[in-house]
Design an enzyme around this catalytic site. Structure first.
Site, PDB file in Angstrom:
ATOM      1  N   ARG A  45       0.847  -1.308  -0.159  1.00 29.58           N
ATOM      2  CA  ARG A  45       0.039  -0.146   0.096  1.00 29.58           C
ATOM      3  C   ARG A  45       0.937   1.149  -0.017  1.00 29.58           C
ATOM      4  NH1 ARG A  45      -5.040   1.952   3.983  1.00 29.58           N
ATOM      5  NH2 ARG A  45      -6.029   0.324   2.322  1.00 29.58           N
ATOM      6  N   HIS A  81      -7.696   0.836  -6.066  1.00 32.32           N
ATOM      7  CA  HIS A  81      -7.752   0.101  -4.694  1.00 32.32           C
ATOM      8  C   HIS A  81      -8.572  -1.186  -4.914  1.00 32.32           C
ATOM      9  CE1 HIS A  81      -7.987  -0.753  -0.426  1.00 32.32           C
ATOM     10  NE2 HIS A  81      -8.989  -0.035   0.038  1.00 32.32           N
ATOM     11  N   GLN A 109     -10.565  -3.684  -2.551  1.00 32.57           N
ATOM     12  CA  GLN A 109     -12.004  -2.965  -1.890  1.00 32.57           C
ATOM     13  C   GLN A 109     -13.076  -3.391  -2.585  1.00 32.57           C
ATOM     14  OE1 GLN A 109     -12.293  -0.975   0.929  1.00 32.57           O
ATOM     15  NE2 GLN A 109     -14.350  -1.510   0.571  1.00 32.57           N
ATOM     16  N   ASP A 146     -17.153   8.205  -0.588  1.00 32.19           N
ATOM     17  CA  ASP A 146     -15.583   8.111  -0.046  1.00 32.19           C
ATOM     18  C   ASP A 146     -15.521   9.106   0.484  1.00 32.19           C
ATOM     19  OD1 ASP A 146     -13.199   7.207   0.695  1.00 32.19           O
ATOM     20  OD2 ASP A 146     -12.340   7.153  -1.433  1.00 32.19           O
ATOM     21  N   CYS A 165     -16.191   2.515   1.763  1.00 31.56           N
ATOM     22  CA  CYS A 165     -15.273   1.696   2.004  1.00 31.56           C
ATOM     23  C   CYS A 165     -14.403   1.882   3.441  1.00 31.56           C
ATOM     24  CB  CYS A 165     -13.767   2.115   1.043  1.00 31.56           C
ATOM     25  SG  CYS A 165     -13.387   3.891   0.970  1.00 31.56           S
ATOM     26  N   ARG A 219     -13.985  -7.538   3.423  1.00 29.54           N
ATOM     27  CA  ARG A 219     -12.610  -7.224   3.088  1.00 29.54           C
ATOM     28  C   ARG A 219     -11.634  -8.375   3.412  1.00 29.54           C
ATOM     29  NH1 ARG A 219     -10.177  -2.576   2.704  1.00 29.54           N
ATOM     30  NH2 ARG A 219      -9.017  -3.771   1.228  1.00 29.54           N
TER      31      ARG A 219
END
Ligand code: CP
Ligand code: NVA
Length: 330
Positions: A106, A133, A136, A229, A270, A315
């Site tokens: 990441r 991402h 996700q 988000d 998320c 997740r």
């Protein structure tokens, strides 16, 4: 032909076919059911993975660690490495490739995660970059499959807010792959990158998806899913003032939920989210701009429409599927 993902990296959903994405979702569903019924059959026995985070994380890091441990593998959380400071990325990747079976990364640059894959010779999983991402999106799709009584290719998916960030990009790609009706509701300045939109519109012709970009909040009408988000992503912390100005009209409120005219519309995010004043950043924004809630109201966040914690749990199950599929071929 049966899908086999052994040896593949997971850097962006662009690299995966709809069949491969569905394979990961079905595997996640199976692994989730297996965990819930207490079966442990150690699919990652003897495997070692390394987790590198140049940005903060709760869900993604914990998902990789728990997923790996659940299946009998071992994970190293790598902090203070020499990478990029005293040792080149190429050399670091070559070393990690000798020790480990897979690498999670990441950070900021998509090129960095791609170079890790190029030089390590082992599967690399993108745990979030400025551009994408992808893990996700698997959790988001699984959550929609669990909570919506329509197949993915009949779902109207509305993303509201900063449509040019990693989530906006990746959700548009995921929706295009899975044949969904994707609508980004955002100010024009925050529309996704034109080249990516064109690429996804081409793909949509094959998958039956549609991609709409609009500034008009009334276009949430008919949504099965409203997704938002944060307004300011990691690494952009100097942007609060201008983002607040641009995005305040796009906050997800109960009025927006009602404007969908779908009493069963789902709300997804998320996470993490600024829906109250229980965070340091939230309180700082309140002191500076007088806002108690940013991208979503606390009312929506806690409403019956919200499936954000099921999404967060997913997740882990979906990341487990990515690790198992790319390391074992299951
Ligand atoms: N959604 C997500 O990636 O959460 P974290 O930043 O906590 O990993
Ligand atoms: N767009 C957000 C996503 C966090 C999971 C960020 O990059 O900070």
């Amino acid at each position: 032909m049966a899908v086999c993902l052994k040896g593949r990296s997971f850097l962006t959903l662009k690299d995966y076919t709809p069949e491969e994405i569905m394979h990961l979702l079905m595997l996640a569903k199976e692994l989730k059911a297996k965990k819930k019924s207490g079966i442990r059959d150690k699919l990652l026995d003897g495997k070692n993975i390394v987790l590198i985070f140049d940005k903060t994380s709760t869900r993604t890091r914990c998902s990789f660690e728990v997923a790996c441990a659940d299946e009998g593998g071992h994970s190293t959380f790598l902090t203070n490495s020499q990478m990029s400071s005293k040792e080149s990325l190429e050399d670091t990747a070559k070393v990690l490739g000798r020790f480990y079976d897979g690498i999670e990364y990441r950070g900021f640059s998509q090129k960095l995660v791609e170079d890790l894959a190029k030089f390590s010779g082992i599967p690399v999983w993108n745990g979030l970059t400025d551009e994408y991402h992808p893990t996700q999106i698997l959790a988001d799709m699984l959550t929609i499959m669990e909570h919506c009584d329509k197949p993915l290719n009949e779902v109207k998916f509305v993303y509201v807010g900063d449509a040019r960030n990693n989530m906006g990009n990746s959700l548009m790609i995921g929706a295009a792959k899975m044949g969904m009706d994707f609508v980004a509701v955002a100010p024009k300045e925050l529309f996704p990158n034109e080249a990516l939109v064109e690429e996804m519109r081409e793909l949509a012709k094959e998958t039956g998806a549609s991609i709409t970009l609009t500034e008009n909040i009334a276009d949430v009408k008919g949504a099965d899913v409203i997704y938002t988000d944060v307004w300011v992503s990691m690494g952009e912390e100097d942007q609060y003032e201008q983002r607040i100005k641009m995005l305040e009209p796009y906050r997800v409120t109960m009025d927006m939920i009602k404007a969908t005219e779908n009493e069963n519309v789902l709300f997804l995010h998320c996470l993490p989210s600024f829906h109250d004043l229980e965070t340091e950043v939230g309180r700082r924004i309140y002191e500076e701009y007088g806002l108690k809630e940013l991208e979503v109201t606390d009312e929506v966040f806690r409403s019956r429409h919200s499936v954000v914690f099921d999404e967060a749990e997913n997740r882990m199950h979906t990341i487990k599927a990515v690790i198992v599929a790319t390391l074992t071929g299951k």
